[in-house]
Design a protein around this motif. Structure first.
Motif, mmCIF file in Angstrom:
data_model
loop_
_atom_site.group_PDB
_atom_site.id
_atom_site.type_symbol
_atom_site.label_atom_id
_atom_site.label_comp_id
_atom_site.label_asym_id
_atom_site.label_seq_id
_atom_site.Cartn_x
_atom_site.Cartn_y
_atom_site.Cartn_z
ATOM 1 N N ARG A 78 43.833 95.561 17.927
ATOM 2 C CA ARG A 78 44.199 96.033 19.283
ATOM 3 C C ARG A 78 42.954 96.357 20.098
ATOM 4 N NH1 ARG A 78 49.974 97.074 20.557
ATOM 5 N NH2 ARG A 78 50.925 96.296 18.658
ATOM 6 N N ILE A 79 41.956 96.972 19.462
ATOM 7 C CA ILE A 79 40.730 97.345 20.167
ATOM 8 C C ILE A 79 39.983 96.099 20.631
ATOM 9 C CG2 ILE A 79 38.447 98.365 19.843
ATOM 10 C CD1 ILE A 79 39.831 100.513 18.115
ATOM 11 N N GLY A 96 41.227 93.306 21.318
ATOM 12 C CA GLY A 96 42.019 92.528 22.265
ATOM 13 C C GLY A 96 42.642 91.289 21.664
ATOM 14 N N GLN A 97 42.686 91.192 20.378
ATOM 15 C CA GLN A 97 43.277 90.030 19.725
ATOM 16 C C GLN A 97 44.751 90.272 19.617
ATOM 17 O OE1 GLN A 97 41.637 87.236 18.909
ATOM 18 N NE2 GLN A 97 39.855 88.132 19.822
ATOM 19 N N LEU A 104 45.390 96.866 12.203
ATOM 20 C CA LEU A 104 46.121 96.825 13.462
ATOM 21 C C LEU A 104 45.301 97.440 14.598
ATOM 22 C CD1 LEU A 104 48.764 96.340 15.062
ATOM 23 C CD2 LEU A 104 49.462 98.619 14.339
ATOM 24 N N ALA A 105 44.682 98.577 14.332
ATOM 25 C CA ALA A 105 43.865 99.229 15.357
ATOM 26 C C ALA A 105 42.665 98.361 15.736
ATOM 27 C CB ALA A 105 43.390 100.594 14.855
ATOM 28 N N LYS A 118 45.081 86.015 11.498
ATOM 29 C CA LYS A 118 45.551 87.393 11.357
ATOM 30 C C LYS A 118 46.409 87.547 10.103
ATOM 31 C CE LYS A 118 45.666 88.254 16.286
ATOM 32 N NZ LYS A 118 46.522 88.469 17.450
#
Length: 57
Positions: free
Chosen positions: A53-54, A56-57, A49-50, A11
């Motif tokens: 998040r989508i 699931g990381q 970021l989105a 990341k």
């Protein structure tokens, strides 16, 4: 634990690569270009970021 650390490092590399790409290819010769670069960085980082998040990381 090792998988979690590897995910975190990937990341960080993703964010760093995006930042370096924008920073290198958009040179701020005018005030308008500086604002464009800041806007692209902000929108791109929000998109990363989105996406994280989508997924699931």
């Amino acid at each position: 634990m090792l998988l979690s650390m590897a995910s975190f490092i990937l990341k960080i590399f993703l964010i760093g690569a995006f930042w370096a790409f924008v920073w290198q290819y958009i040179e701020p010769k005018t005030q308008c270009m500086r604002l464009l670069r800041v806007g692209l960085l902000a929108l791109g980082l929000l998109a990363i970021l989105a996406a994280l998040r989508i997924t699931g990381q």
